[in-house]
Design a protein around this motif. Structure first.
Motif, mmCIF file in Angstrom:
data_model
loop_
_atom_site.group_PDB
_atom_site.id
_atom_site.type_symbol
_atom_site.label_atom_id
_atom_site.label_comp_id
_atom_site.label_asym_id
_atom_site.label_seq_id
_atom_site.Cartn_x
_atom_site.Cartn_y
_atom_site.Cartn_z
ATOM 1 N N ASP A 57 71.836 67.736 142.252
ATOM 2 C CA ASP A 57 70.856 67.154 141.314
ATOM 3 C C ASP A 57 69.457 67.178 141.926
ATOM 4 O O ASP A 57 68.468 67.433 141.230
ATOM 5 C CB ASP A 57 71.235 65.706 140.967
ATOM 6 N N ALA A 58 69.395 66.915 143.244
ATOM 7 C CA ALA A 58 68.084 66.960 143.921
ATOM 8 C C ALA A 58 67.494 68.360 143.774
ATOM 9 O O ALA A 58 66.301 68.531 143.502
ATOM 10 C CB ALA A 58 68.240 66.576 145.389
ATOM 11 N N ASP B 199 66.317 68.959 140.117
ATOM 12 C CA ASP B 199 65.055 68.220 139.872
ATOM 13 C C ASP B 199 63.879 68.924 140.532
ATOM 14 O O ASP B 199 62.845 69.150 139.920
ATOM 15 C CB ASP B 199 65.122 66.811 140.487
ATOM 16 N N LYS C 206 78.226 70.480 150.747
ATOM 17 C CA LYS C 206 77.214 69.978 149.796
ATOM 18 C C LYS C 206 77.175 68.441 149.849
ATOM 19 O O LYS C 206 76.114 67.830 149.801
ATOM 20 C CB LYS C 206 77.506 70.446 148.365
ATOM 21 N N ALA C 207 78.375 67.831 149.954
ATOM 22 C CA ALA C 207 78.449 66.368 149.998
ATOM 23 C C ALA C 207 77.814 65.808 151.268
ATOM 24 O O ALA C 207 77.387 64.653 151.308
ATOM 25 C CB ALA C 207 79.907 65.926 149.904
ATOM 26 N N LEU D 222 81.104 63.477 143.260
ATOM 27 C CA LEU D 222 79.897 62.663 143.076
ATOM 28 C C LEU D 222 78.954 62.781 144.271
ATOM 29 O O LEU D 222 77.735 62.823 144.121
ATOM 30 C CB LEU D 222 80.276 61.201 142.814
ATOM 31 N N LYS D 223 79.530 62.865 145.475
ATOM 32 C CA LYS D 223 78.684 63.024 146.682
ATOM 33 C C LYS D 223 77.975 64.373 146.648
ATOM 34 O O LYS D 223 76.780 64.473 146.944
ATOM 35 C CB LYS D 223 79.542 62.941 147.950
ATOM 36 N N ASP E 217 71.456 66.858 151.925
ATOM 37 C CA ASP E 217 70.491 66.073 151.154
ATOM 38 C C ASP E 217 69.984 66.831 149.939
ATOM 39 O O ASP E 217 69.889 66.286 148.849
ATOM 40 C CB ASP E 217 69.315 65.681 152.065
ATOM 41 N N VAL E 218 69.604 68.091 150.154
ATOM 42 C CA VAL E 218 69.100 68.904 149.042
ATOM 43 C C VAL E 218 69.702 70.301 149.175
ATOM 44 O O VAL E 218 69.680 70.901 150.250
ATOM 45 C CB VAL E 218 67.554 69.044 149.067
ATOM 46 N N LYS F 197 77.315 66.159 144.048
ATOM 47 C CA LYS F 197 76.405 66.252 142.888
ATOM 48 C C LYS F 197 74.998 65.752 143.247
ATOM 49 O O LYS F 197 74.000 66.234 142.715
ATOM 50 C CB LYS F 197 76.993 65.452 141.720
ATOM 51 N N LYS F 198 74.944 64.766 144.168
ATOM 52 C CA LYS F 198 73.619 64.206 144.539
ATOM 53 C C LYS F 198 72.702 65.294 145.078
ATOM 54 O O LYS F 198 71.533 65.386 144.710
ATOM 55 C CB LYS F 198 73.790 63.130 145.621
ATOM 56 N N SER F 199 73.217 66.128 145.988
ATOM 57 C CA SER F 199 72.349 67.153 146.595
ATOM 58 C C SER F 199 72.042 68.274 145.604
ATOM 59 O O SER F 199 70.979 68.887 145.646
ATOM 60 C CB SER F 199 72.978 67.703 147.874
#
Ligand code: 13P
Ligand code: SF4
Length: 328
Positions: free
Chosen positions: A310-311, A314, A127-128, A303-304, A131-132, A306-308
């Motif tokens: 969160d994408a 959203d 996941k880290a 945290l890395k 991108d999505v 979580k970015k994908s």
């Protein structure tokens, strides 16, 4: 006293789980592939996306995740302040196993002009590196938001990727992973079953190979298949996904008949997910009692990843509903 002799049984076990759930301010989340007795006492039952949304929004102190490890990891990534327990830490996934992070990183490096659209059935490390993230219920909505000229790597499920690629006429580089459960359905046996029930539609999960999906009247996520079961006009449905989902169908629609699609031996037992089946009421009780086995994720990695995620949340927002309220 040994662990076994201290273990409550029957109604006492259910009462103890309920007592601990209150005492710990815990929420019990369960996937549709869990054993019926776990689905029945869960606070929420849902698909992968719905359970991620629940995990991100709950105000409970403890999440007891009755599903597989990548799902419990996702809950921890989204809700790091909460204690997340998984009744059996060995509840893995063949798709996650098919995609080692170092090999995925090398694949990404070899294709620097591609983004990585990655199925949620993967490790936190993968996941880290992505991108999505997508789930089977959000993949179509998310794919349609990615510009047509953007090159895409899709992993780790080549069947879900292939299905999306064919449906949207979109070329994607596919990672060669499969789900051992959905891969085990037999086209020959499915067609024999269809001959016996010519009016019964077939609903299939996109983790199934094209030999199964191509015969389906409906293809979608677990929540999508459940919705189709509620809406199709007939009285018999053939279900090509993990058969524990049939429990929800029989509860909601006792007047209809649901038949699990067969494996090569002509019955559907080979399509029970061996990882999902590791969770039991006894292990759930121990997890709530001891707050172990507990998910821990190193903060930089979380945290890395979580970015994908969160994408995904959203891009998928507003397109899908919440999980079903458990039958407690
Ligand atoms: P969904 O519940 O998101 O359809 O996923 C199915 C699955 O294989 C979970 O492991
Ligand atoms: Fe993984 Fe398949 Fe089991 Fe889902 S059903 S957890 S994809 S092995």
């Amino acid at each position: 006293m040994s662990e076994v002799s201290k273990m409550p049984v029957g109604d006492d076990l259910l009462a103890e789980i309920n007592r601990l759930r209150k005492e710990r301010n815990a929420v019990i989340l369960a996937h549709y592939y869990q054993r019926p007795e776990i689905q029945d006492l869960a606070d929420y039952v849902g698909d992968s996306l719905q359970l991620s949304q629940m995990a991100a929004e709950t105000d409970a102190d403890v999440i007891a995740f009755c599903g597989v490890k990548f799902m419990a990891d996702t809950a921890k990534i989204l809700s790091p302040e909460k204690i997340v327990v998984l009744p059996d830490m060995d509840a893995g996934c063949s798709l996650e196993d098919s995609c080692p992070p170092d090999k995925f990183a090398a694949f990404r490096e070899a294709h620097p002009d591609h983004i990585a659209l990655t199925y949620i059935n993967c490790s936190t490390e993968v996941k880290a590196l992505s991108d999505v993230i997508v789930t089977s219920s959000s993949a179509e909505t998310i794919l349609q938001q990615i510009p047509a000229d953007q090159k895409i790597i899709f992993g780790p499920d080549r069947h879900l990727g292939g299905y999306l690629s064919r449906k949207f006429d979109r070329e994607m580089l596919l990672w060669p992973g499969v789900c051992i459960v959905h891969e085990a359905f037999s086209e020959t046996e499915l067609l024999k079953l269809k001959e016996e029930h010519p009016d019964a539609p077939i609903a299939a999960h996109p983790e199934c190979p094209p030999t199964i999906v191509d015969h389906a009247d409906y293809v979608g996520s677990t929540s999508g298949i459940l919705k189709f079961a509620k809406e199709f006009p007939g009285d018999t449905l053939i279900v090509a996904t993990e058969p524990h989902i049939i429990h929800q169908m029989e509860k909601a629609l006792p007047e209809k008949t649901f038949i699990g699609a067969p494996g090569a031996d002509g019955n559907c037992n080979c399509n029970i997910c061996p990882y999902m089946a590791l969770n039991t009421l006894e292990k759930l009780y121990i997890a709530l009692r001891d707050l172990e086995p507990r998910i821990e994720i190193e903060e930089e990695l979380r945290l890395k990843a979580k970015k994908s995620l969160d994408a995904m949340l959203d891009m998928a927002s507003g397109t899908v509903g919440k999980g079903d309220l458990g039958a407690r």
